[in-house]
Design a protein around this motif. Structure first.
Motif, PDB file in Angstrom:
ATOM      1  N   PHE A 174       0.847  -1.190   0.000  1.00 43.01           N
ATOM      2  CA  PHE A 174       0.000   0.000   0.000  1.00 43.01           C
ATOM      3  C   PHE A 174       0.886   1.245   0.000  1.00 43.01           C
ATOM      4  CE2 PHE A 174      -2.094  -3.467   2.226  1.00 43.01           C
ATOM      5  CZ  PHE A 174      -3.318  -3.535   1.567  1.00 43.01           C
ATOM      6  N   ASN A 220      -7.250  -2.352   5.419  1.00 44.80           N
ATOM      7  CA  ASN A 220      -8.044  -1.614   4.449  1.00 44.80           C
ATOM      8  C   ASN A 220      -7.240  -0.410   3.948  1.00 44.80           C
ATOM      9  OD1 ASN A 220     -10.098  -0.592   2.893  1.00 44.80           O
ATOM     10  ND2 ASN A 220     -11.227   0.290   4.611  1.00 44.80           N
ATOM     11  N   GLY A 221      -6.536  -0.613   2.846  1.00 40.25           N
ATOM     12  CA  GLY A 221      -5.686   0.452   2.313  1.00 40.25           C
ATOM     13  C   GLY A 221      -4.403   0.636   3.074  1.00 40.25           C
ATOM     14  N   LYS A 222      -4.117  -0.247   3.978  1.00 39.55           N
ATOM     15  CA  LYS A 222      -2.908  -0.186   4.790  1.00 39.55           C
ATOM     16  C   LYS A 222      -2.522  -1.601   5.197  1.00 39.55           C
ATOM     17  CE  LYS A 222      -4.967   2.390   7.916  1.00 39.55           C
ATOM     18  NZ  LYS A 222      -6.387   2.295   7.501  1.00 39.55           N
TER      19      LYS A 222
END
Length: 386
Positions: A174, A220-222
């Motif tokens: 990410f 989530n996105g990380k």
């Protein structure tokens, strides 16, 4: 040829007194030496004058007299005491004033050659976990979920058929990014290396952001954090007020298999360290559980294994009725339990164009990194129950 100023003695038949002749010659020699010394001193004085003139040339930072304030210092003192209306043209040019909240202009090196920066703290999991650099967006790491176990057989008996069972951990990368706008004039006129300072500052803030994700990231996105799914780990339950904590620490240490415990480390907040230390010091029998580092910079040890401060771990809530369970302490072999993957390190680009109309330089920073737990059996948690 007779040497100059050589002493000469005449026959006793001559009229001149020999003593007077000696005195005369000595006087001439003394005068000659004084003349020579004066000439040497003149040359030395001329040389010192040339050095002084060179040192005092405009732009030479070493030219200022130690007892004479520099023009920037005098101008800044004058401004602070009497305001901008008290400055002449030269002093106004010396002090370039900008917007205070945006950093202003760093003026007068006697006052502002250092930027005071607050401490940046982050959890140490990057130094404890395994890490690798990859060339793509994600990586699949094989995991062994079932072993190829054999069995005892007779001499002619049937051999059991078995095979290992494999799974895989999918770790994605990410992007963590920031854009820092800075005044062109601020970069040009600062007496400090402001661009270098900002680069170092961005790097530290990125480290703080990724370290928090490695501990509590939700994926989530990380990155997915070590503590995102605490139910995956073996847990030892303790009271929220810490009253039974020392016994639970011993239980946790021995709940981890020896292969992991022998290289394991403790992760906890600093206040949790203080709680353990007070409980251990209160009992003579328990003082050996905690041992401070023997050298500066080395971690303390708990039951012989190092203790690392992780600011993103939970805390003990204390007595009463906390809203939910917390997980303030982890013990494990994080090199086996957690995998970090790096795609792009911290890359900082200087953009001189998109903000040029407003006199702005943009420092664009980015990093691509991922992380995920891969072997839960290598960690044991202490759960402070609600």
């Amino acid at each position: 040829m007779k040497p100059a100023h050589a002493l000469e003695f005449k026959d006793s038949g001559e009229a001149d007194d020999p003593i007077a002749e000696v005195a005369k010659e000595l006087a001439a020699l003394k005068a000659d030496l004084e003349t020579k010394a004066a000439n040497d001193n003149t040359k030395l004085t001329e040389r010192l004058d040339r050095i002084e003139a060179k040192v005092n040339r405009p732009g030479n930072k070493s030219a200022a007299n130690d007892n004479e304030p520099r023009v920037e210092t005098k101008a800044l003192n004058k401004f602070l005491h009497a305001g901008v209306q008290s400055l002449d043209d030269l002093e106004r040019k010396t002090l370039n004033l900008g917007t205070t909240t945006a950093g202003g202009y760093v003026v007068a090196p006697e006052y502002s050659t250092k930027i005071v920066e607050g401490l940046t703290q982050f959890s140490p999991l990057r130094g404890l976990a395994s890490s690798m650099t990859i060339g793509g967006t994600e990586i699949y790491i094989p995991t062994l979920t079932g072993n190829a176990d054999g069995g005892w057989v007779t001499e002619t008996g049937t051999r059991p058929t078995t095979e290992p069972v494999f799974g895989q951990a999918d770790i994605k990368t990410f992007e963590y990014a920031a854009v820092v706008p800075v005044s062109v004039q601020l970069l040009e006129d600062s007496f400090v290396d402001l661009a270098g300072f900002l680069s170092r500052h961005i790097t530290k803030r990125f480290a703080k952001g990724e370290s928090a994700a490695f501990i509590v990231g939700d994926g989530n996105g990380k990155p997915t954090g070590l503590m995102h799914t605490p139910g995956s780990y073996n847990q030892i339950t303790a009271d929220q007020d810490g009253s039974d904590l020392l016994a639970k620490l011993i239980d946790t240490f021995y709940a981890l298999p020896s292969e992991y415990a022998n290289v394991g480390s403790w992760l906890m907040k600093r206040e949790t360290m203080g709680l353990i230390r007070k409980l251990a010091d209160a009992s003579t029998a328990n003082r050996t559980l905690w041992s401070d580092g023997l050298a500066n910079g080395t971690p303390a040890t708990l039951l012989g294994r190092p203790v690392y401060e992780a600011i993103d771990m939970d805390s003990f809530v204390g007595s009463g009725s906390p809203a939910a369970d917390t997980f303030p302490i982890a013990f494990g072999d994080y090199a086996s339990a957690y995998q970090i993957v790096d795609r792009v390190g911290v890359a900082i680009q200087r953009d001189d164009f998109t903000g040029a109309d407003n006199g702005i330089v943009k420092l664009r920073a980015r990093r691509r990194v991922g992380g995920k737990p891969i072997l839960p059996e290598a960690v044991v948690l202490i759960k402070a129950t609600a």
